[in-house]
Design an enzyme around this catalytic site. Sequence first.
Site, PDB file in Angstrom:
ATOM      1  N   HIS A  72       0.662  -1.138  -0.137  1.00  0.00           N
ATOM      2  CA  HIS A  72      -0.003   0.403   0.319  1.00  0.00           C
ATOM      3  C   HIS A  72       0.743   0.986  -0.308  1.00  0.00           C
ATOM      4  O   HIS A  72       1.661   1.369   0.315  1.00  0.00           O
ATOM      5  CB  HIS A  72      -1.035  -0.380   1.249  1.00  0.00           C
ATOM      6  CG  HIS A  72      -0.530  -0.034   2.040  1.00  0.00           C
ATOM      7  ND1 HIS A  72       0.096   0.733   2.908  1.00  0.00           N
ATOM      8  CD2 HIS A  72       0.061  -0.910   3.151  1.00  0.00           C
ATOM      9  CE1 HIS A  72       0.575   0.945   4.167  1.00  0.00           C
ATOM     10  NE2 HIS A  72       0.485  -0.423   4.422  1.00  0.00           N
ATOM     11  N   ASP A 189       6.306   1.759   6.794  1.00  0.00           N
ATOM     12  CA  ASP A 189       4.830   0.789   6.641  1.00  0.00           C
ATOM     13  C   ASP A 189       4.313   1.988   5.719  1.00  0.00           C
ATOM     14  O   ASP A 189       3.152   2.806   6.944  1.00  0.00           O
ATOM     15  CB  ASP A 189       4.340   0.063   7.716  1.00  0.00           C
ATOM     16  CG  ASP A 189       2.199  -0.149   7.990  1.00  0.00           C
ATOM     17  OD1 ASP A 189       2.608  -0.246   6.465  1.00  0.00           O
ATOM     18  OD2 ASP A 189       2.537  -0.141   8.901  1.00  0.00           O
ATOM     19  N   GLU A 223      -4.970   0.786   2.625  1.00  0.00           N
ATOM     20  CA  GLU A 223      -4.864   0.294   3.608  1.00  0.00           C
ATOM     21  C   GLU A 223      -4.858   0.302   5.405  1.00  0.00           C
ATOM     22  O   GLU A 223      -5.649  -0.145   5.863  1.00  0.00           O
ATOM     23  CB  GLU A 223      -3.566  -0.476   3.256  1.00  0.00           C
ATOM     24  CG  GLU A 223      -3.799  -2.454   3.756  1.00  0.00           C
ATOM     25  CD  GLU A 223      -2.290  -2.160   5.301  1.00  0.00           C
ATOM     26  OE1 GLU A 223      -2.799  -2.743   6.277  1.00  0.00           O
ATOM     27  OE2 GLU A 223      -2.190  -0.445   5.515  1.00  0.00           O
ATOM     28  N   GLU A 224      -4.305   1.734   5.401  1.00  0.00           N
ATOM     29  CA  GLU A 224      -4.291   2.165   6.855  1.00  0.00           C
ATOM     30  C   GLU A 224      -6.067   2.416   7.648  1.00  0.00           C
ATOM     31  O   GLU A 224      -6.046   2.476   8.726  1.00  0.00           O
ATOM     32  CB  GLU A 224      -3.617   3.550   7.009  1.00  0.00           C
ATOM     33  CG  GLU A 224      -1.770   3.429   6.526  1.00  0.00           C
ATOM     34  CD  GLU A 224      -1.226   2.259   7.144  1.00  0.00           C
ATOM     35  OE1 GLU A 224      -1.580   1.760   8.617  1.00  0.00           O
ATOM     36  OE2 GLU A 224       0.392   1.993   7.818  1.00  0.00           O
ATOM     37  N   ASP A 244       4.300  -6.108   3.372  1.00  0.00           N
ATOM     38  CA  ASP A 244       4.251  -5.407   4.324  1.00  0.00           C
ATOM     39  C   ASP A 244       5.104  -4.954   5.907  1.00  0.00           C
ATOM     40  O   ASP A 244       6.225  -6.156   5.866  1.00  0.00           O
ATOM     41  CB  ASP A 244       2.322  -4.961   5.340  1.00  0.00           C
ATOM     42  CG  ASP A 244       1.560  -3.765   5.579  1.00  0.00           C
ATOM     43  OD1 ASP A 244       3.130  -2.690   5.826  1.00  0.00           O
ATOM     44  OD2 ASP A 244       0.932  -3.469   5.345  1.00  0.00           O
ATOM     45  N   HIS A 324       4.299   1.778  13.105  1.00  0.00           N
ATOM     46  CA  HIS A 324       3.769   3.458  13.499  1.00  0.00           C
ATOM     47  C   HIS A 324       4.255   4.429  14.421  1.00  0.00           C
ATOM     48  O   HIS A 324       3.301   4.864  14.993  1.00  0.00           O
ATOM     49  CB  HIS A 324       2.117   3.065  14.299  1.00  0.00           C
ATOM     50  CG  HIS A 324       1.575   2.247  13.170  1.00  0.00           C
ATOM     51  ND1 HIS A 324      -0.244   2.232  13.292  1.00  0.00           N
ATOM     52  CD2 HIS A 324       2.027   1.147  12.325  1.00  0.00           C
ATOM     53  CE1 HIS A 324      -0.624   1.908  11.201  1.00  0.00           C
ATOM     54  NE2 HIS A 324       1.049   1.299  10.820  1.00  0.00           N
TER      55      HIS A 324
END
Length: 384
Positions: A72, A189, A223-224, A244, A324
């Site tokens: 993504h 990410d 995607e998030e 990922d 994250h």
Amino acid sequence: MPRLTIDTEYLTEQLKALLRIPSPTGYTDTVVRHVAQELERLGLKVELTRRGAISALRQGSRRASARAIVSHLDTLGAQVKRLKENGRLELVPIGHWSARFAEGARCMIFSDAGTYRGTILPLKASGHTYNDEVDTLPVGWEFVELRVDALSRDVTELTKLGIEVGDTVAIDPQPEFLDNGYIVSRHLDNKAGVAVMLAAIKAMEDSGESTPVDTHWLFTIAEEVGVGAASILTPDIASMIAVDNGTSAPGQNSAEFGVTIGMADQTGPFDYHLTKKLVRICQDEDIRYQKDIFRYYRSDSASALEAGHDVRTALITFGVDASHGYERIHMHALRSLSELITAYLTSPVEIERDRNYHAGLKGFTRQPDVEAAQELARDTDPAE
């Protein structure tokens, strides 16, 4: 077929270029255009969905039972929730991430009137003013605010700047590429996953390797927030591997070196047969790997299955420390992932039945351990 040689300099340059492009979910047009142009330069046919998810086709020996690789383009970010009386901005997150990692972040506000720089600060940011209260303020999005680097002492001045509720806020990645192979940055990410895929494509194009079936290279844009690959798959795709991040943390088996193969996430186990094949390829090709299970994690594969696509899915990851947050990875993992992708795509199709959308029992897969256990149970049943 053996794994191909990966151009790590190309991988690095692509990752640097991707990190320079802000792309929080909902604000991805620029990164889509960048990646689409690079895919075309590499020689692939590119199509975009209405909103900008990318599907790039590399033709194989046949179309049926095609394979897909997906990552993504979107990242975490924030949106303006409210213009505050003190001239600062209340925020809500885009995606799931802690305000703990927002404190002190430099950022960009995108408004219709232009872009502005700013800093996300705790409500009590000055020790000279609040003394020990700066250490006792709770963590949460309601306890931070965005200070705009422009004349903005109140709501009126914010309004004159053209800043409005709903404006997108992109968080600076602040990347560092170290000589020892470590990479530290926000948004690895999944900018790193995209760079891994581009490097694998380049390796296949440079070598001229053929594949037994078509390969769809997919790049999603939401995607998030859980949308991911919900609407980008075509019926001829029989298997899809998501690229990922894995979580390198206490209690996890992920690592910043080699490939981490996801066995399950919060939506359940990944496809038994596809995952086993990836493990076998790692063993045959001497690609370092480990397995892990992620309890608080989902990827593009989850959104595809939840949307009703009957596709085999697997997850291969690069281990990320502090996912994250202020993330760290190692080039060894990125190179290993690209190598695995090339080896997988050039490998023969083993489940020929997958070329059909629906079929009878003939050619259906077997899970030998289950059948062996049933045989053992019959052999030891005293009633038999």
